[in-house]
Design a protein around this motif. Structure first.
Motif, PDB file in Angstrom:
ATOM      1  N   GLN A  16      33.302 -22.784  19.558  1.00  0.00           N
ATOM      2  CA  GLN A  16      32.643 -21.475  19.660  1.00  0.00           C
ATOM      3  C   GLN A  16      33.092 -20.564  18.530  1.00  0.00           C
ATOM      4  OE1 GLN A  16      33.929 -20.326  23.574  1.00  0.00           O
ATOM      5  NE2 GLN A  16      32.052 -21.076  24.564  1.00  0.00           N
ATOM      6  N   LYS A  17      34.388 -20.568  18.272  1.00  0.00           N
ATOM      7  CA  LYS A  17      34.946 -19.723  17.213  1.00  0.00           C
ATOM      8  C   LYS A  17      34.366 -20.119  15.854  1.00  0.00           C
ATOM      9  CE  LYS A  17      39.521 -18.523  16.847  1.00  0.00           C
ATOM     10  NZ  LYS A  17      40.936 -18.763  16.521  1.00  0.00           N
ATOM     11  N   THR A  23      28.421 -17.764  11.537  1.00  0.00           N
ATOM     12  CA  THR A  23      27.288 -16.844  11.657  1.00  0.00           C
ATOM     13  C   THR A  23      27.661 -15.449  11.176  1.00  0.00           C
ATOM     14  OG1 THR A  23      26.461 -18.095  13.528  1.00  0.00           O
ATOM     15  CG2 THR A  23      25.609 -15.873  13.270  1.00  0.00           C
ATOM     16  N   LEU A  24      28.852 -14.994  11.527  1.00  0.00           N
ATOM     17  CA  LEU A  24      29.289 -13.667  11.081  1.00  0.00           C
ATOM     18  C   LEU A  24      29.404 -13.618   9.554  1.00  0.00           C
ATOM     19  CD1 LEU A  24      31.978 -12.769  13.767  1.00  0.00           C
ATOM     20  CD2 LEU A  24      29.665 -11.839  13.541  1.00  0.00           C
ATOM     21  N   LYS A  29      27.028 -11.676   4.346  1.00  0.00           N
ATOM     22  CA  LYS A  29      26.357 -11.908   3.070  1.00  0.00           C
ATOM     23  C   LYS A  29      24.948 -11.342   3.073  1.00  0.00           C
ATOM     24  CE  LYS A  29      28.918 -16.036   1.820  1.00  0.00           C
ATOM     25  NZ  LYS A  29      28.871 -17.483   1.621  1.00  0.00           N
ATOM     26  N   LYS A  30      24.257 -11.487   4.182  1.00  0.00           N
ATOM     27  CA  LYS A  30      22.869 -11.044   4.268  1.00  0.00           C
ATOM     28  C   LYS A  30      22.754  -9.520   4.275  1.00  0.00           C
ATOM     29  CE  LYS A  30      18.700 -11.848   6.991  1.00  0.00           C
ATOM     30  NZ  LYS A  30      18.159 -12.519   8.183  1.00  0.00           N
ATOM     31  N   GLU A  47      21.980 -10.238  18.971  1.00  0.00           N
ATOM     32  CA  GLU A  47      22.302 -11.216  20.001  1.00  0.00           C
ATOM     33  C   GLU A  47      21.773 -10.773  21.369  1.00  0.00           C
ATOM     34  OE1 GLU A  47      23.392 -14.367  19.658  1.00  0.00           O
ATOM     35  OE2 GLU A  47      23.127 -13.871  17.565  1.00  0.00           O
ATOM     36  N   LYS A  48      21.823  -9.469  21.657  1.00  0.00           N
ATOM     37  CA  LYS A  48      21.250  -8.962  22.917  1.00  0.00           C
ATOM     38  C   LYS A  48      19.749  -9.239  22.957  1.00  0.00           C
ATOM     39  CE  LYS A  48      24.509  -5.329  24.044  1.00  0.00           C
ATOM     40  NZ  LYS A  48      24.804  -3.901  24.095  1.00  0.00           N
ATOM     41  N   TYR A  49      19.103  -9.033  21.815  1.00  0.00           N
ATOM     42  CA  TYR A  49      17.668  -9.293  21.737  1.00  0.00           C
ATOM     43  C   TYR A  49      17.381 -10.767  22.031  1.00  0.00           C
ATOM     44  CZ  TYR A  49      13.154 -10.322  19.632  1.00  0.00           C
ATOM     45  OH  TYR A  49      11.882 -10.785  19.413  1.00  0.00           O
TER      46      TYR A  49
END
Length: 167
Positions: A16-17, A23-24, A29-30, A47-49
């Protein structure tokens, strides 16, 4: 600060980490023009979306939305990314110098290798033609190396280019 992975998200599994940090990092970068806190809120909002539309990237993130430690860890990681980017920018001049030095070394190695080899037939023919066209006295080719012929050819070509520019 180098071991950020050992400091943040200690309550997650290794898998998970790893997924979350990857992703973070891509988020950083994005959306590099955002601050660390804005990035963290943007990530949580996205993530809520995805959880609301029942297509989450990370199933486990839903459990930590209200946890302040989770938000703090995300911000810490983004601060680390900023620090890392700054460190790489500081090293950039040294990397450029290293590249230039390597380029010079490759040129020296090529020149050394060429100085030990006999000239090719094409080089000799090209040198002969250039000396005839430009009415230049030929130099002794018997003991010359590829490097010598290359340098003589370049001298003739550079003189010709210089004369064409001045006329």
């Amino acid at each position: 600060m180098q071991n950020i992975k050992n400091v943040v998200f200690l309550y997650l599994t290794k898998r998970q980490k790893s997924q979350l940090l990857g992703t973070l990092k891509s988020y950083y970068k994005k959306f590099s023009n955002f601050s660390e806190i804005e990035l963290a809120y943007k990530f949580l909002e996205d993530e809520k979306y995805y959880i609301d539309i029942k297509n989450p990237h990370f199933e486990f993130v839903g459990d930590y939305f209200d946890d302040d430690n989770f938000l703090n860890d995300i911000v810490k990681f983004f601060k680390y990314c900023t620090w890392e980017k700054h460190q790489l920018e500081l090293l950039e001049p040294y990397k450029q110098k290293e590249k230039e030095y390597a380029k010079i070394q490759r040129k020296r190695a090529l020149d050394f290798k060429m100085s030990k080899l006999k000239p090719t037939k094409k080089q000799i023919m090209y040198y002969d033609k250039l000396t005839k066209v430009h009415d230049i006295e030929k130099k002794d080719i018997q003991n010359a190396s590829r490097l010598d012929l290359r340098n003589w050819i370049m001298e003739i070509i550079e003189k010709d280019e210089y004369n064409n520019k001045t006329n």
